[in-house]
Design a protein around this motif. Structure first.
Motif, PDB file in Angstrom:
ATOM      1  N   ALA A  72       0.833  -1.208   0.000  1.00 54.12           N
ATOM      2  CA  ALA A  72       0.000   0.000   0.000  1.00 54.12           C
ATOM      3  C   ALA A  72       0.865   1.254   0.000  1.00 54.12           C
ATOM      4  O   ALA A  72       0.555   2.244  -0.684  1.00 54.12           O
ATOM      5  CB  ALA A  72      -0.926  -0.016   1.212  1.00 54.12           C
ATOM      6  N   ILE A  73       1.956   1.253   0.767  1.00 54.94           N
ATOM      7  CA  ILE A  73       2.832   2.425   0.829  1.00 54.94           C
ATOM      8  C   ILE A  73       3.424   2.725  -0.552  1.00 54.94           C
ATOM      9  O   ILE A  73       3.423   3.881  -1.007  1.00 54.94           O
ATOM     10  CB  ILE A  73       3.948   2.199   1.869  1.00 54.94           C
ATOM     11  N   ASP A  74       3.932   1.693  -1.232  1.00 54.00           N
ATOM     12  CA  ASP A  74       4.485   1.916  -2.568  1.00 54.00           C
ATOM     13  C   ASP A  74       3.404   2.373  -3.544  1.00 54.00           C
ATOM     14  O   ASP A  74       3.651   3.221  -4.412  1.00 54.00           O
ATOM     15  CB  ASP A  74       5.153   0.637  -3.089  1.00 54.00           C
ATOM     16  N   LEU A  75       2.206   1.812  -3.414  1.00 47.72           N
ATOM     17  CA  LEU A  75       1.118   2.211  -4.309  1.00 47.72           C
ATOM     18  C   LEU A  75       0.713   3.661  -4.056  1.00 47.72           C
ATOM     19  O   LEU A  75       0.405   4.406  -4.996  1.00 47.72           O
ATOM     20  CB  LEU A  75      -0.079   1.274  -4.115  1.00 47.72           C
ATOM     21  N   ILE A  76       0.725   4.079  -2.795  1.00 49.98           N
ATOM     22  CA  ILE A  76       0.460   5.488  -2.481  1.00 49.98           C
ATOM     23  C   ILE A  76       1.511   6.367  -3.162  1.00 49.98           C
ATOM     24  O   ILE A  76       1.190   7.410  -3.754  1.00 49.98           O
ATOM     25  CB  ILE A  76       0.469   5.706  -0.951  1.00 49.98           C
ATOM     26  N   GLY A  77       2.768   5.957  -3.088  1.00 50.42           N
ATOM     27  CA  GLY A  77       3.826   6.701  -3.771  1.00 50.42           C
ATOM     28  C   GLY A  77       3.578   6.785  -5.269  1.00 50.42           C
ATOM     29  O   GLY A  77       3.730   7.854  -5.880  1.00 50.42           O
TER      30      GLY A  77
ATOM     31  N   HIS B 275       0.733   9.301  -5.996  1.00 49.73           N
ATOM     32  CA  HIS B 275       1.200  10.686  -5.880  1.00 49.73           C
ATOM     33  C   HIS B 275       2.083  11.059  -7.065  1.00 49.73           C
ATOM     34  O   HIS B 275       1.989  12.171  -7.612  1.00 49.73           O
ATOM     35  CB  HIS B 275       1.960  10.887  -4.571  1.00 49.73           C
ATOM     36  N   GLN B 276       2.946  10.123  -7.453  1.00 56.03           N
ATOM     37  CA  GLN B 276       3.828  10.410  -8.583  1.00 56.03           C
ATOM     38  C   GLN B 276       3.020  10.613  -9.857  1.00 56.03           C
ATOM     39  O   GLN B 276       3.301  11.513 -10.655  1.00 56.03           O
ATOM     40  CB  GLN B 276       4.835   9.270  -8.767  1.00 56.03           C
ATOM     41  N   ARG B 277       2.011   9.788 -10.039  1.00 57.49           N
ATOM     42  CA  ARG B 277       1.157   9.916 -11.229  1.00 57.49           C
ATOM     43  C   ARG B 277       0.451  11.265 -11.258  1.00 57.49           C
ATOM     44  O   ARG B 277       0.218  11.835 -12.334  1.00 57.49           O
ATOM     45  CB  ARG B 277       0.135   8.777 -11.237  1.00 57.49           C
ATOM     46  N   ALA B 278       0.108  11.762 -10.081  1.00 57.81           N
ATOM     47  CA  ALA B 278      -0.582  13.049  -9.996  1.00 57.81           C
ATOM     48  C   ALA B 278       0.378  14.229 -10.002  1.00 57.81           C
ATOM     49  O   ALA B 278      -0.059  15.388  -9.912  1.00 57.81           O
ATOM     50  CB  ALA B 278      -1.440  13.086  -8.734  1.00 57.81           C
ATOM     51  N   GLY B 279       1.683  13.963 -10.095  1.00 62.83           N
ATOM     52  CA  GLY B 279       2.656  15.037 -10.140  1.00 62.83           C
ATOM     53  C   GLY B 279       3.051  15.571  -8.777  1.00 62.83           C
ATOM     54  O   GLY B 279       3.678  16.640  -8.680  1.00 62.83           O
ATOM     55  N   ARG B 280       2.719  14.825  -7.720  1.00 63.04           N
ATOM     56  CA  ARG B 280       3.067  15.265  -6.364  1.00 63.04           C
ATOM     57  C   ARG B 280       4.335  14.541  -5.921  1.00 63.04           C
ATOM     58  O   ARG B 280       4.301  13.546  -5.183  1.00 63.04           O
ATOM     59  CB  ARG B 280       1.900  14.982  -5.409  1.00 63.04           C
ATOM     60  N   ALA B 281       5.469  15.046  -6.381  1.00 66.55           N
ATOM     61  CA  ALA B 281       6.744  14.364  -6.182  1.00 66.55           C
ATOM     62  C   ALA B 281       7.131  14.278  -4.711  1.00 66.55           C
ATOM     63  O   ALA B 281       7.650  13.240  -4.261  1.00 66.55           O
ATOM     64  CB  ALA B 281       7.846  15.062  -6.970  1.00 66.55           C
ATOM     65  N   GLU B 282       6.893  15.323  -3.940  1.00 71.96           N
ATOM     66  CA  GLU B 282       7.294  15.306  -2.540  1.00 71.96           C
ATOM     67  C   GLU B 282       6.525  14.248  -1.754  1.00 71.96           C
ATOM     68  O   GLU B 282       7.101  13.525  -0.924  1.00 71.96           O
ATOM     69  CB  GLU B 282       7.084  16.690  -1.922  1.00 71.96           C
ATOM     70  N   GLU B 283       5.207  14.158  -2.012  1.00 73.73           N
ATOM     71  CA  GLU B 283       4.408  13.139  -1.320  1.00 73.73           C
ATOM     72  C   GLU B 283       4.839  11.736  -1.737  1.00 73.73           C
ATOM     73  O   GLU B 283       4.880  10.814  -0.908  1.00 73.73           O
ATOM     74  CB  GLU B 283       2.914  13.339  -1.611  1.00 73.73           C
TER      75      GLU B 283
END
Length: 589
Positions: free
Chosen positions: A372-377, A380-388
């Motif tokens: 789940a943690i990697d999927l959350i990453g 966020h990456q897909r949405a362009g939220r690099a920091e999250e």
């Protein structure tokens, strides 16, 4: 009196010294024999036997040494003398049999076997005789010995393992399965061994129906014996008859112990991409069990089956129901993770994130939390939220330092940094994988990404940036746009040209964009001549998918001529064999 005492002591000392000398001589003889100096060993054995004719250990060793040097008559004579003194000496009979075997006198060897069985008709004797025949590839005689042993010992289950293996070697598969079933009933500790043989037989038996029917008959006759049902299910899975097996199992009486078999059938059919069968198995399991843990596993199985069938909304509802089932924490976590992953594929990112973050915030450490943690990453990456995204990946690295999940998350971090063109940070993340001692599944991927950065930074910065742009498009789900970007950059690149070219073609192939891949392969090629066979093979493969079979065959044939020593030549040969065996348009199917 004193003289008598002195004589006794002297005799005792002489006897002790003699015994020590004999032991020393025996050790020397055995060492000589082990070193291949058999004639010298024979000399010592003969000296020892002359001192003590009743020393059977020396006698047997001397007979074997005679046999090794071809002195068969002397070996026979020696053993026959022993048998006159002790007609029931099975060891002597066994050695005599071996001498006749070595001398090539099969009839006399068989006669000694019969003497052994008559003298000592025990299970051990029958087993020894049969195994000796097996080692000499005389399976028919071994079978006769084992079957005779069953009669004499009045034990119909004796030697089931040995007979099963003989029948398997002889490709008498039905008889083999019968004997393996006997072995499983007789000795539960051998069930796993029997399963492996049943699996092997299922893979090669030309006609599985008789074997299926026999095993099913055993299930019906002993439906409360889960071991027999387990063998039946193993055969069904290996022979591709899971549907028929499921039908048969569901007709068994209510008291049949089939819960484990239903769970296994459900999982196996799901893995074989037969979701309809899997759903039936899991649904029947829920109806038959009161175990809440098993009910939870079955509920997740139903949801996964519906998902595999493309019935996403029903699958989501099934996951919700599994969360209400009150199963174990592991099952609940799996349901949340799979539901979140399904929502991601459905494009419902916010709902997916809400579920997955709830799982992570719960604090339970499990494989599902890690995923789940990697999927959350990724989300966020897909949405362009690099920091999250970075924060999520780093959480796994921290929680699993030095373990596989940390390596995977470090690789995902490196990819993230590359998309941000933070190449130094990417190399640091990759170094933690490449310089570590862990054998990880992302190791090769890490090497490839590290090489791309090291090659591009000094010599081809523009191409490296183009690679980063394409990778960012991929992480955001725009694979086709990324493929076009890679190919466009390849034409202007220097040291990374072929890497970009291959990656662009590969992305077209992954998305089954056969026409675009074939066009790109036709209009441009790699700069490295070593990739010519690779490009040709994939162009031919695309032509196959586009139903342009004659053109594909021509290219495959050219690969065999132009690139005969390549992997693509082997693959082309396989494709040609399959294409030539298939009916052509207008031909009878």
């Amino acid at each position: 009196m004193r003289l008598l005492l002195v004589c006794c002591v002297a005799t005792l000392l002489a006897t002790t010294v003699s015994a020590q000398d004999n032991r020393q001589l025996l050790r020397q003889a055995i060492q000589l024999e082990n070193d291949g100096q058999i004639k010298m060993a024979i000399s010592l054995y003969e000296r020892l036997l002359a001192r003590s004719r009743r020393n059977t250990s020396v006698l047997y060793r001397l007979a074997t040494a005679y046999q090794k040097t071809g002195r068969f008559d002397e070996a026979v004579q020696l053993l026959e003398v022993r048998l006159k003194l002790a007609p029931g000496d099975v060891t002597a009979l066994s050695r005599l049999r071996d001498v006749y075997f070595a001398a090539g006198d099969q009839a006399e060897a068989d006669r000694q076997v019969q003497r052994m069985l008559e003298v000592n008709p025990s299970q051990g004797t029958y087993l020894s005789a049969g195994q000796r025949y097996e080692r000499r590839n005389q399976d028919q005689k071994a079978e006769a010995v084992y079957l005779r042993g069953r009669q004499v010992l009045e034990d119909k289950d004796a030697f089931s393992r040995e007979l099963a293996q003989i029948y398997e070697r002889a490709e008498r598969y039905l008889e083999s399965v019968r004997e393996y079933s006997r072995l499983a009933r007789q000795k539960p500790q051998y069930v796993a061994l029997v399963e492996s043989h049943i699996r092997s037989i299922a893979a090669v038996a030309p006609e599985p129906t008789p074997l299926f029917d026999h095993l099913l008959g055993g299930v019906k006759a002993a439906h409360r014996d889960s071991r027999i049902t387990r063998l039946f299910v193993t055969f069904a899975i290996a022979s591709g008859t899971t549907g028929e097996a499921l039908d048969a199992i569901l007709l068994l009486p209510p008291g049949a112990r089939i819960e484990g078999s239903l769970l296994r059938l459900g999982r196996e059919t799901l893995a074989q991409d037969r979701p309809n069968q899997a759903q039936r198995a899991f649904s029947a399991l829920i109806e038959r069990t009161k175990n809440r843990t098993i009910q939870g596993q079955a509920a997740v199985g139903i949801a996964r089956s519906l998902d595999r069938m493309g019935r996403s909304e029903e699958a989501l509802e099934a996951y919700r129901q599994s969360l209400k089932s009150g199963g174990s924490d592991t099952i609940l976590d799996e349901s949340v993770y799979r539901a979140g992953e399904l929502l991601r594929r459905m494009g419902r990112v916010d709902a997916s994130l809400a579920l997955l973050c709830g799982l992570v915030d719960g604090g339970r450490r499990s494989e599902w939390r890690t995923g789940a943690i990697d999927l959350i990453g990724d989300l966020h990456q897909r949405a362009g939220r690099a920091e999250e995204a970075e924060r999520a990946y780093r959480l796994n690295v921290t929680e699993h330092r030095g373990k596989e999940p940390a390596a995977v998350s470090n690789y995902l971090l490196a990819r993230l940094y590359v998309t941000q063109k933070q190449y130094g940070d990417a190399q640091k993340a990759l170094a933690s994988i490449l310089n570590g001692t862990l054998s990880t599944r992302v190791y090769n991927d890490a090497i490839e990404l590290s090489d791309i950065i090291e090659t591009g930074l000094p010599d081809d910065q523009a191409a490296l940036d183009a690679f980063a742009d394409g990778l960012r498009m991929e992480t955001r789900g725009d694979t086709l746009r990324a493929a076009n970007a890679y190919l466009a950059a390849a034409s202007a690149a220097n040291t990374l040209a072929d890497i970009l070219y291959r990656r662009g073609i590969d992305r077209f192939l992954r998305t089954e964009s056969w026409s675009r891949a074939e066009e790109s392969l036709r209009e441009s090629g790699p700069s490295d001549p070593g990739l010519a066979s690779w490009a040709a093979f994939w162009r031919a493969y695309c032509l196959e998918r586009l139903k342009r079979t004659d053109e594909a065959i021509t290219i495959y044939e050219d690969i065999l001529v132009d690139h005969p020593a390549t992997l693509e030549a082997d693959r082309s040969r396989d494709r040609l064999t399959e294409l030539r065996a298939a009916p052509r348009p207008g031909e009878a199917g």
